[in-house]
Design an enzyme around this catalytic site. Structure first.
Site, mmCIF file in Angstrom:
data_model
loop_
_atom_site.group_PDB
_atom_site.id
_atom_site.type_symbol
_atom_site.label_atom_id
_atom_site.label_comp_id
_atom_site.label_asym_id
_atom_site.label_seq_id
_atom_site.Cartn_x
_atom_site.Cartn_y
_atom_site.Cartn_z
ATOM 1 N N GLY A 128 0.791 -1.215 0.000
ATOM 2 C CA GLY A 128 0.000 0.000 0.000
ATOM 3 C C GLY A 128 0.827 1.270 0.000
ATOM 4 N N SER A 129 0.178 2.347 0.417
ATOM 5 C CA SER A 129 0.722 3.689 0.253
ATOM 6 C C SER A 129 1.996 3.929 1.052
ATOM 7 C CB SER A 129 -0.337 4.697 0.693
ATOM 8 O OG SER A 129 0.232 5.963 0.854
ATOM 9 N N THR A 130 2.834 4.829 0.521
ATOM 10 C CA THR A 130 4.052 5.239 1.212
ATOM 11 C C THR A 130 3.733 5.994 2.494
ATOM 12 O OG1 THR A 130 4.062 7.223 -0.125
ATOM 13 C CG2 THR A 130 5.416 5.413 -0.886
#
Lengths: 426, 392
Positions: free
Chosen positions: A61-63
C-alpha cells in the site's frame, strides 16, 4: 531456538509473536489510535499489533504507511518489534523514524504464531521459545509455505531414494512466465533465482527442459492450430508460435549462462517425432556428445512431426522429460512447478487440499481420477497428464519428483535425491 | 564509470542530529536493498509535500529534521496540495496554514520549493550518466529514460535523507546491469497526441509489468515532449518500470542489442485502453476539468476559454510554482501553481472529472471520482459545456 536475520534498526525487544502470512498496509490498514488491524481483506483483521513482535512478509500500500508507524510509536500503540521477510523502504522508514526494533530476512512460519520471542540489544537474531515441532533448520527454510497445503514432510523418511546419477530437470512454464498475462511475459526475478539455484545444486550431468507458459499455451489456444487442417494460415501460426518459443528459450539460456551454467540449446523436433501422442527420439547422440563435453543441453516444448491428425503436434516439456530420461538412461526426473506437488484437489477450489507425498506405479490404480489439480490455461494436459507420463516411466525404472520451484529447500532435496514434494516411483 | 563507494566509508555519526538520522536511514535502506555500497548523487527531488499525505506525524518528522538539517546537493520539491499563498476557494485558512508549515520546514533545510513533478523543466536538467536520488516516479522515469541519468524510485524520506547526506544506496537502476531492456515492443499507433502516449504507458504497465522494454516506434507522427512526459507518468502508475529505451529517441538505447518484438501496440489497442480508463458516457455531466499532469512549463498552456459561465465546471490547470503566470481569470477557471489535484482536497460537490492524463485518471478514480479521459481539446470543450462530449 535462534533465527538469524539482518538487523535494520537498533535496540532490544520482547513480546509474543503475531505472524501475518499476507502483507499489511499500515496506511488505512491499521488504526493508529488502537493498534488494531482494520484492513478489509486481511486474514488477521481485528488483531491488535500493539506490544507484539509483529512478523510479516512485507508492507503493502501507500508510502504514507511510514508516517502511520511513526504516529503509532508516538502514541504508544506500535508493535514491540517488527520482523519481516523482505522489508521495503516504507517499512524501514517507519521503524527507523519511530525507533521500532526491526529485523529483516526472516522466513514467515505460521507455526510460530503466539510464541514468546525476544531480540537481544546487539544480536542479529530472533530468540524464539521452542514450539515442540522444531525440526532443526528453520532459518534456511522457505519464505512462505504454499497456501492451503498441509505440511506432510514429517511423514516421509529423509533417506535418499535415488542417491546419484544424471538428472532431467524441467522448469515449469508457469514458474518462468506470467501465465495469465495477455502478452508473453517472463518473470525475470523467478527465472534468475531458479538459474542460480540450479547452478548451485546441479552436481553432475543434467538436461534442462523448460515449458512455454505464456509464450506457448495462450498463443496456441488463440491461434487454434491444434486439430485444425494445415492450411496456409495455420502454417503461418505454427511459425509464429515457434518464433515466440525461441525467444523464451533465448532468455532462459541467457539466465542460466549468467548463473554460470554452460548451456547448449537443442531443438527437440530435430531429434525425434511424435508417435501415439508420445515423443519418440530418433537419435540422442548429439545430446550425449554435449553432455560428454560438459555442457547442459537445454530443450523446450515444441511442435514436432508425426502426429496422425495433421502431421504436426506438440511435444511438450512433460512429454520430453520421461522420453529423454528413458532414451538417455537417466534415472531421475525433477519437475519444478508452481504448486507443492500433486495435491488431493485443486487448492484454489478446495482449501483443504493436501499434498500426496508419494505415488507408486504399482498402486496407481488406487489413485482416484478426481484427485488431480487442473490449470485452466494448460492445453497440454496439466498435472494429470504429467503424472500419467511419469508413472509410465516409473515402471521402467525412472524416479520422478514434482516439487515447488519457488521453495529452494524442496528443489535442493529433490536434486540430491531425497523425498520432497510428490515422489513418483515404481 | 562506477562512482560507488563502500557504505562503511560514510561516517556513522553526522555533524548534526538530522545528518545522523539521514545517514542511519541510508544505511538501513542499503540493508533493505541488500547492498553495502552507496553512490554520491548530483541532485535530489523530494516527494511527500501534501499535508494530506504526510499527516501530523509526517509533518512532525520534517520539522524535527528542519531544526538541524541542511541539504548537501541541489534539491527540488514535488507539488503540494495547493500553493498556500493562493489557496483555491474551497480551502479554509487552517488547511492553508498546515500546508504552509510543510513548505517552511523544507525551505529551512535548503530545499528549493519548485513544487513541480517535472524538476527537469524547472531547473537545469540532469546530465547523462549522473546519479540522482529522485522520488517522483514520473520524473524518475523521465530522467532515467529520456536523459540517461541514473536514479531508483526513492521514497520521499529516502530522497530527503540522500539530499541531507549526499549519497543514495547503490542498487537497482544505479547499477549498469539492471538497465538493459528485456522485452521488445513494436508500436504502430499514432503517438503525436500527448494523451495517446499516456495510454501507451498504461498499456505497457498493465501488460508487461515492471520489465524494462525496448520500444520500436513504427507509427505515423512523432511524440512531443509533453507526450514523453505523459508516457513516463502513466507507465509506472499502471505497474510498469521506471526506465524504457527507444532507439532514435533515448540516449542509452543504442548500447543494447535489438530484441524481437513480443507485442505490438496498435491504435485499436490504445482505443481499448482509453475505454478501460473512462467512466463517463457521452452527455454525462462534468464537474471538474483537470489538465497539467505531469506539470509542463507555464507558458505552454492555452489561455482559459473566454466568457466561461460562473456555474460551469471547475477548470484546473496544474503548473510549477513561481514564474510569471497568466493572471487568474477569476471564477471557476484556476491555475494551481505548485499544486496537484490528485493529492489535494477538491470541492465537495465534485463527482465526475475530465482529464487528459492517464496518471491523473488512475489516482482520481482510486479516490472514488468518476473520470473521463480524452485529449486536451475535448477536456476544454467539456469545460465550456459541462458535459462529456460525443465522440467526434
Amino acid at each position: 531456538m535462534r533465527l538469524d536475520a539482518v538487523r535494520l534498526t537498533s535496540g532490544a525487544a520482547a513480546g509474543r509473536l503475531l505472524v501475518l502470512t499476507s502483507p499489511l498496509s499500515f496506511y488505512g490498514g491499521v488504526d493508529p489510535e488502537t493498534g488494531v488491524i482494520v484492513q478489509a481483506d486481511h486474514p488477521r483483521r481485528g488483531e491488535r499489533i500493539t506490544g507484539r513482535v509483529l512478523a510479516l512478509p512485507r508492507s503493502s500500500g501507500s508510502t504514507v504507511g511510514s508516517w502511520t508507524l511513526l504516529r503509532m510509536a508516538r502514541l504508544g500503540t506500535a508493535p514491540a518489534a517488527i520482523v519481516s521477510a523482505s522489508a521495503d523502504a516504507v517499512l524501514v522508514t517507519g521503524t527507523l523514524s519511530g525507533g521500532i526494533v526491526h529485523l529483516d530476512g526472516l522466513p514467515i512460519d505460521p507455526a510460530l504464531d503466539g510464541v514468546d520471542a525476544s531480540i537481544p540489544a546487539d544480536g542479529d537474531w530472533l530468540e524464539v521459545a521452542s514450539t515442540g515441532t522444531d525440526d532443526g533448520g528453520p532459518a534456511d527454510g522457505p519464505l512462505a509455505s504454499s497456501p492451503g497445503v498441509a505440511p506432510t514432510a514429517s511423514a516421509v523418511s529423509d533417506e535418499p531414494v535415488v542417491a546419484e546419477g544424471p538428472v532431467i530437470v524441467k522448469l515449469g512454464g508457469s514458474l518462468l512466465t506470467v501465465k495469465s498475462s495477455p502478452v508473453p511475459r517472463v518473470d525475470f526475478d523467478r527465472l534468475n533465482k531458479l538459474a542460480r539455484l540450479l547452478a548451485d545444486q546441479l552436481q553432475g550431468p543434467a538436461v534442462i527442459l523448460h515449458g512455454a507458459g505464456s509464450f506457448g499455451h495462450g498463443p496456441v489456444a488463440r491461434a487454434g492450430v491444434l486439430g485444425r487442417p494445415l492450411d496456409a494460415e495455420a502454417r503461418l501460426a505454427w511459425g509464429r508460435i515457434q518464433a515466440l518459443q525461441y525467444q523464451l528459450s533465448a532468455l532462459v539460456c541467457e539466465a542460466l549462462a549468467d548463473a554460470g551454467l554452460p548451456v547448449f540449446p537443442f531443438q527437440a523436433s530435430a531429434l525425434g517425432r511424435l508417435s501415439g501422442g508420445r515423443f519418440a527420439p530418433d537419435t540422442l547422440d548429439p545430446l550425449r556428445q554435449a553432455l560428454a563435453l560438459g555442457f547442459f543441453p537445454v530443450l523446450f516444448g515444441t511442435p514436432a512431426f508425426g502426429d496422425a491428425t495433421c502431421g504436426l503436434g506438440i511435444a511438450s516439456g512433460d512429454d520430453l522429460a520421461p522420453a529423454l530420461a528413458l532414451g538417455l538412461g537417466f534415472p531421475r526426473v525433477v519437475h519444478l512447478t508452481d504448486v507443492a506437488g500433486v495435491l488431493t484437489a485443486d487448492p484454489r477450489e478446495d482449501p483443504r487440499a493436501t499434498l500426496i507425498p508419494r505415488i507408486r506405479a504399482s498402486e496407481s490404480a488406487a489413485n482416484p481420477d478426481g484427485s488431480r489439480p487442473v490449470t485452466p490455461h494448460d492445453v497440454t494436459g496439466a498435472m494429470g497428464g504429467k503424472v500419467e507420463k511419469l508413472l509410465e516411466a516409473a515402471t521402467r525404472g525412472v524416479t520422478s519428483w514434482i516439487v515447488d520451484g519457488r521453495d529452494p529447500c524442496a528443489v535442493a532435496a529433490a536434486l540430491s535425491g531425497r523425498p520432497a514434494g510428490t515422489l513418483i516411483s515404481d | 564509470m562506477d562512482r560507488s563507494l563502500p557504505l562503511l566509508s560514510l561516517p556513522g555519526t553526522g555533524e548534526t542530529p538530522a545528518h545522523t538520522r539521514s545517514l542511519r536511514l541510508i544505511a538501513a535502506l542499503c540493508r533493505v536493498a541488500r547492498t553495502d555500497r552507496v553512490v554520491p548523487v548530483a541532485s535530489a527531488h523530494v516527494a511527500g509535500v501534501s499535508y494530506w499525505n504526510l499527516g501530523e506525524a509526517g509533518l512532525g518528522y520534517l520539522e524535527e529534521l528542519a531544526a538541524t538539517g541542511r541539504v548537501r546537493v541541489p534539491t527540488t520539491l514535488n507539488p503540494c496540495a495547493f500553493w498556500p499563498e493562493a489557496p483555491p476557494p474551497w480551502v479554509n485558512e487552517a488547511d492553508a496554514r498546515l500546508q504552509r508549515r510543510v513548505l517552511v520546514a523544507y525551505e529551512a533545510m535548503g530545499v528549493v520549493p519548485t513544487c513541480s513533478c517535472a524538476p527537469y523543466l524547472t531547473g537545469p536538467a540532469p546530465l547523462f550518466g549522473t546519479h540522482l536520488a529522485w522520488a517522483e516516479s514520473s520524473a524518475v522515469t523521465f530522467a532515467n529514460s529520456l536523459l540517461g541519468a541514473r536514479t531508483e524510485r526513492e521514497g520521499g524520506p529516502g530522497a530527503l535523507a540522500a539530499a541531507l547526506c549526499g549519497y543514495a544506496p547503490y542498487a537497482g537502476l544505479h547499477v549498469e546491469e539492471h538497465r538493459r531492456p528485456r522485452v521488445g515492443v513494436r508500436v504502430t499507433a499514432d503517438l503525436s497526441p500527448p494523451w495517446r502516449m499516456g495510454l501507451l504507458g498504461a498499456w505497457l504497465g498493465r501488460a508487461l509489468g515492471a520489465t524494462v522494454p525496448l520500444l520500436t516506434l513504427d507509427g505515423p507522427g512523432e511524440p512531443t515532449r509533453v507526450g514523453w512526459q505523459a508516457l513516463c507518468a502513466a507507465l509506472v502508475t499502471y505497474g510498469g518500470p521506471v526506465l524504457f529505451h527507444v532507439p532514435g529517441h533515448t540516449p542509452e538505447a543504442a548500447a543494447f542489442p535489438t530484441l524481437p518484438h513480443q507485442a505490438i501496440v496498435t491504435d485499436d489497442a490504445l482505443d481499448a485502453e482509453a475505454a478501460r480508463l473512462c467512466d463517463l458516457a457521452p452527455g454525462d455531466p462534468v464537474d471538474l476539468v483537470f489538465t497539467g499532469c505531469p506539470h509542463g512549463t507555464a507558458d505552454a498552456w492555452p489561455t482559459p476559454a473566454e466568457g466561461a459561465s460562473p456555474d460551469g465546471p471547475w477548470t484546473l490547470r496544474a503548473c510549477p510554482a513561481g514564474g510569471s503566470l497568466p493572471s487568474p481569470d477569476g471564477g471557476r477557471h484556476l491555475w494551481l501553481p505548485g499544486g496537484c489535484p490528485a493529492v489535494s482536497p477538491l470541492p465537495p460537490e465534485v463527482r465526475s472529472i475530465a482529464t487528459d492524463s492517464a496518471k491523473a485518471a488512475f489516482y482520481l478514480r482510486s479516490r472514488g471520482y468518476r473520470v473521463g479521459i480524452a485529449d486536451t481539446e475535448t477536456c476544454a470543450r467539456s469545460s465550456e459545456t459541462g458535459r462529456w462530449p460525443h465522440a467526434s
